[in-house]
Design an enzyme around this catalytic site. Structure first.
Site, PDB file in Angstrom:
ATOM      1  N   HIS A  47      -7.996   8.207   2.734  1.00  0.00           N
ATOM      2  CA  HIS A  47      -7.603   9.016   3.883  1.00  0.00           C
ATOM      3  C   HIS A  47      -8.649  10.106   4.124  1.00  0.00           C
ATOM      4  O   HIS A  47      -9.022  10.826   3.202  1.00  0.00           O
ATOM      5  CB  HIS A  47      -6.251   9.682   3.641  1.00  0.00           C
ATOM      6  CG  HIS A  47      -5.093   8.741   3.759  1.00  0.00           C
ATOM      7  ND1 HIS A  47      -3.848   9.015   3.230  1.00  0.00           N
ATOM      8  CD2 HIS A  47      -4.982   7.522   4.357  1.00  0.00           C
ATOM      9  CE1 HIS A  47      -3.022   8.011   3.497  1.00  0.00           C
ATOM     10  NE2 HIS A  47      -3.695   7.096   4.167  1.00  0.00           N
TER      11      HIS A  47
ATOM     12  N   ARG B 272       0.843  -1.205   0.000  1.00  0.00           N
ATOM     13  CA  ARG B 272       0.000   0.000   0.000  1.00  0.00           C
ATOM     14  C   ARG B 272       0.876   1.253   0.000  1.00  0.00           C
ATOM     15  O   ARG B 272       0.619   2.206  -0.754  1.00  0.00           O
ATOM     16  CB  ARG B 272      -0.911  -0.021   1.224  1.00  0.00           C
ATOM     17  CG  ARG B 272      -1.756   1.248   1.437  1.00  0.00           C
ATOM     18  CD  ARG B 272      -2.724   1.018   2.591  1.00  0.00           C
ATOM     19  NE  ARG B 272      -3.262   2.238   3.161  1.00  0.00           N
ATOM     20  CZ  ARG B 272      -4.356   2.868   2.722  1.00  0.00           C
ATOM     21  NH1 ARG B 272      -5.012   2.397   1.684  1.00  0.00           N
ATOM     22  NH2 ARG B 272      -4.802   3.954   3.319  1.00  0.00           N
TER      23      ARG B 272
END
Length: 299
Positions: A268, A245
């Site tokens: 996010h 990731r």
């Protein structure tokens, strides 16, 4: 069950059912808060209403003497602050004694990433078994779409678009959903896995990736498989899913420079979390500068 423990259990139940906190977060908060409760009992504090700033400072000092890192202490204080906010809003506390506490700052560690040649060494292989076909599809998807480990193992067949170009992430952090693209290599690896999956999955199992028992892969199972792949390939570092990731985010940002797009793809909530990858990109630029600039090179 005393008053300290009862309040903790109510707070954890709220986090689970209302805020949809992950099992990992619930387990960590439960451990942290029970440790604080034990300290309080040792100080003769039997109710959260009797917790003072002085007692909190005493706890901080004790934990630091025990060698607790700044990052771990930040997490413990965050758990306690959240509990006291919960009790304050329920009018069980007159004030939050942790609200003005400032934990020591922890150095912000940059996430590790794989170089492109390391990515190719991991992904440009020919699977030797059905389970390696599955593994390769998982590694490709982690790197292609920047998924978290928990998001990967939670995927169902229905989350994959018909042409495999998109995947719906339902188990995102904080219960947030997002749709992310799937790259060509990952689509091909997933297609190869889907061809043989019916002979590997238990009847009625909806999980995209299954274990040898035919049931949904566990997070630990994925971690162990990637670790084994790394050892077999002779990797110099310990491979783990989050490394893929991080590599996805760093490589995409380096190529595109689009921080907002990377934020959306990673899921996010705060762009400040994504900005850490700009430091990685800057390190790469600084290295090029040091090697290329005539006034930067050593004689």
């Amino acid at each position: 069950m005393d008053g300290l423990t009862a309040a903790i259990e109510r707070y954890l139940a709220m986090l689970e059912h209302e805020r949809r906190a992950s099992p990992h977060t619930l387990k960590a908060y439960a451990l942290d808060l029970r440790r604080v409760a034990a300290y309080c009992r040792g100080c003769g504090i039997c109710r959260w209403q009797d917790l003072s700033e002085g007692a909190v400072r005493g706890y901080i000092s004790e934990r630091r003497r025990a060698g607790l890192s700044a990052r771990s202490l930040q997490r413990e204080l965050s758990a306690l602050r959240g509990l006291c906010d919960f009790l304050f809003k329920a009018r069980e506390l007159e004030d939050n004694p942790v609200r003005r506490m400032r934990p020591p700052k922890a150095p912000r560690a940059l996430p590790g990433t794989l170089k492109l040649e390391e990515i190719h060494a991991l992904l440009d292989v020919t699977p030797a078994s059905a389970w390696e076909v599955r593994d390769l599809a998982m590694w490709e998807l982690l790197y292609s779409s920047g998924l978290r480990l928990s998001e990967l193992v939670a995927l169902d067949l229905a989350d994959l678009a018909a042409d495999k170009s998109l995947v719906r992430v339902r188990a995102g952090k904080g219960g947030k959903e997002r749709v992310v693209p799937v790259g060509r290599c990952a689509r091909e690896a997933i297609a190869a896995w889907l061809e043989i999956r019916p002979s590997c999955a238990a009847l009625g199992e909806n999980a995209l990736f299954v274990s040898r028992r035919g049931r949904r892969m566990s997070s630990r199972g994925v971690q162990l498989r990637l670790l084994r792949w790394g050892r077999r390939l002779g990797s110099e570092r310990r491979l783990h899913p989050h490394l893929l990731r991080h590599s996805f985010a760093s490589h995409l940002l380096e190529a595109s420079g689009d921080l907002r797009a990377v934020q959306e793809l990673l899921g996010h909530a705060d762009i400040a979390t994504t900005q850490i990858y700009t430091h990685l990109d800057f390190q790469s630029l600084a290295k090029v500068y040091d090697q290329a600039h005539p006034r930067a090179r050593r004689r």
